[in-house]
Design an enzyme around this catalytic site. Structure first.
Site, short mmCIF file in Angstrom:
data_model
loop_
_atom_site.label_atom_id
_atom_site.label_comp_id
_atom_site.label_asym_id
_atom_site.label_seq_id
_atom_site.Cartn_x
_atom_site.Cartn_y
_atom_site.Cartn_z
N ARG A 55 0.85 -1.18 0.00
CA ARG A 55 0.00 0.00 0.00
C ARG A 55 0.89 1.23 0.00
NH1 ARG A 55 2.32 1.92 3.80
NH2 ARG A 55 0.81 3.58 3.71
N GLY A 56 0.21 2.40 -0.13
CA GLY A 56 0.98 3.63 -0.33
C GLY A 56 1.08 3.86 -1.83
N ALA A 57 0.77 5.08 -2.27
CA ALA A 57 0.60 5.33 -3.70
C ALA A 57 1.79 4.90 -4.57
CB ALA A 57 0.26 6.81 -3.91
N ARG A 97 -7.62 -0.72 -6.85
CA ARG A 97 -7.93 0.37 -5.92
C ARG A 97 -8.18 1.64 -6.74
NH1 ARG A 97 -4.41 1.15 -0.58
NH2 ARG A 97 -6.32 2.15 0.13
N GLN A 206 -2.17 2.59 9.94
CA GLN A 206 -0.88 2.59 9.22
C GLN A 206 0.16 3.42 9.97
OE1 GLN A 206 -3.86 2.99 7.79
NE2 GLN A 206 -3.90 2.34 5.66
N ASP A 247 -2.01 10.59 -2.21
CA ASP A 247 -2.43 9.56 -3.17
C ASP A 247 -2.78 10.14 -4.52
OD1 ASP A 247 -3.17 8.54 -0.31
OD2 ASP A 247 -2.85 6.81 -1.61
N ASN A 257 -5.29 12.59 0.43
CA ASN A 257 -4.45 11.69 1.23
C ASN A 257 -5.34 10.94 2.21
OD1 ASN A 257 -1.81 10.63 1.89
ND2 ASN A 257 -1.92 11.78 3.78
N LYS A 258 -4.73 10.10 3.01
CA LYS A 258 -5.46 9.25 3.96
C LYS A 258 -6.47 10.05 4.78
CE LYS A 258 -5.27 5.66 4.39
NZ LYS A 258 -6.24 4.78 3.70
O1 MRU Z 1 -4.64 3.16 2.20
P1 MRU Z 1 -3.15 3.35 2.09
O2 MRU Z 1 -2.39 2.79 3.24
O3 MRU Z 1 -2.62 2.89 0.75
O4 MRU Z 1 -2.98 4.92 2.13
C1 MRU Z 1 -1.69 5.45 2.03
C2 MRU Z 1 -1.65 6.93 2.15
O5 MRU Z 1 -2.66 7.59 2.29
C3 MRU Z 1 -0.30 7.57 2.00
O6 MRU Z 1 -0.21 8.71 2.79
C4 MRU Z 1 -0.11 7.97 0.53
O7 MRU Z 1 -0.34 6.87 -0.31
C5 MRU Z 1 1.25 8.49 0.28
S1 MRU Z 1 2.43 7.20 0.26
C6 MRU Z 1 3.96 7.79 -0.08
#
Ligand code: MRU
Length: 360
Positions: A55-57, A97, A206, A247, A257-258
């Site tokens: 996970r993470g963009a 996703r 996370q 993201d 973002n999250k």
């Molecule tokens: O749902 P996730 O864990 O994939 O969400 C991740 C985030 O929101 C991060 O902050 C974002 O992807 C940036 S990662 C460098």
């Protein structure tokens, strides 16, 4: 004396040649279990992305590139049509996703590489090999991009700065040293005394599970707080900067973002704390200007009602679980990219950065 450069966990790697597979840290088990997951097919990669094993963009983008290779290599081994299998793998990964735009950016890159190779007359194993090269190049460029974000961002951090972050935008969210945490790691390696407050980041934690784990591994002082404590911590003067990842950023500078990031930005504005976003240009959706047009993933209610291993809400309660929110550009102090820092992001400034990065 500068601290030794921190070591970062290898989020995912391609192992072996064209017959190889992807090895990734199974992030749903952190921090109590550090196990590797071996992904050998497209459906397994879709599943790993969907359930947040990776996970993470930026990491999702890298994983998607390798996912396409798994489809192409499988077809080459079976003597099937590699170009067709590539298209099918892209279609399957496309719906894994919806919000992190790096997924679509990487898949578009793989599609373009496939089309160019087919136009050159490549097919079968040589086409699959070309796609592996492209996926490895996506990974390598993400690593370098993170390093550059770290360099640019560290310039914003003075000795003694305490940073608040939300979710995980560290090494485990990328193919390199991270985005939001890259300036922290770089400043730390430069000998600056930096420390972090990590929001736990409900509902999937996370921040607590992953950000705290990787900062501890790197020897950076970290203090865990619940999401609701961020404003209090700022009001007590405990943090001098916020840095988060993203993201999807629109061309106008709105930042997705999250979930919970928008509240952090509001609290930061109230307390006069700079709110920085660190992200590669591959996180910019050049098609969109307004943040309200970003598709926001909604996840299962059980993540909230039963997310901590036990039921924490009455049976049958109605739940709303958006995984991301959008922070409007006017709350953003700067966006730290691989081509430099975009201060007070606007359409003009974002387009200027995109041009410098060759994305427009
Ligand atoms: O749902 P996730 O864990 O994939 O969400 C991740 C985030 O929101 C991060 O902050 C974002 O992807 C940036 S990662 C460098």
């Amino acid at each position: 004396m500068p601290a030794p450069a921190p070591s970062h966990p290898e989020t995912l790697t391609w192992t072996g040649g064209l017959d190889g597979h992807v090895r990734m840290i199974e992030q749903t088990l952190l921090p109590t279990r550090h196990e590797l997951l071996e992904v050998r097919g497209v459906p397994e990669m879709v599943d790993a992305i969907r359930r947040l094993a990776v996970r993470g963009a930026p990491a999702i983008g890298v994983a998607a590139g390798y996912g396409v290779v798994l489809g192409a290599a499988g077809a080459a081994r079976a003597g099937a049509d590699v170009a067709q299998a590539t298209g099918e793998a892209i279609d399957a990964l496309w719906v894994s996703r919806p919000t992190a735009v790096n997924l679509f950016w990487a898949l578009d890159r793989m599609r373009a590489a496939c089309a160019a190779a087919v136009a050159e007359g490549l097919g079968g194993q040589s086409l699959a090999e070309r796609l592996l090269e492209e996926a490895l190049a996506i990974h390598a460029s993400d690593r370098e991009t993170c390093r550059l974000i770290g360099e640019h961002g560290a310039g914003l951090l003075e000795d003694g700065t305490c940073i608040l972050t939300h979710c995980n935008a560290g090494a485990l969210a990328t193919g390199g040293m991270g985005t939001a945490l890259a300036p922290v790691y770089t400043a730390h390696a430069q000998g600056k005394r930096v420390s972090v407050y990590a929001d736990e980041t409900r509902p999937l934690l996370q921040g607590a599970r992953i950000t705290c784990w990787e900062l501890q591994q790197a020897g950076v002082p970290v203090t865990l707080i619940t999401d609701g404590m961020a404003a209090r911590v700022m009001s007590e003067g405990r943090v001098q900067a916020v840095i988060v990842g993203s993201d999807r950023i629109t061309r106008g500078g709105d930042v997705c973002n999250k979930i919970g990031t928008f509240q952090v930005a509001l609290a930061a504005r109230h307390h006069g704390v700079p709110f920085h976003v660190a992200a590669p240009l591959s996180t910019v959706d050049t098609e969109l200007i307004e943040g309200r047009d970003i598709p926001i993933e909604e996840r299962a209610p059980e993540e909230i009602t039963c997310g901590l291993g036990r039921q924490t809400a009455p049976e049958g309660v109605q739940v709303y679980n958006p995984a991301f929110d959008v922070t409007p550009r006017d709350l953003v102090t700067s966006i730290i990219t691989e081509v430099g820092v975009v201060h007070a992001p606007s359409l003009e400034r974002m387009e200027e950065a995109l041009q410098r990065g060759g994305r427009m």
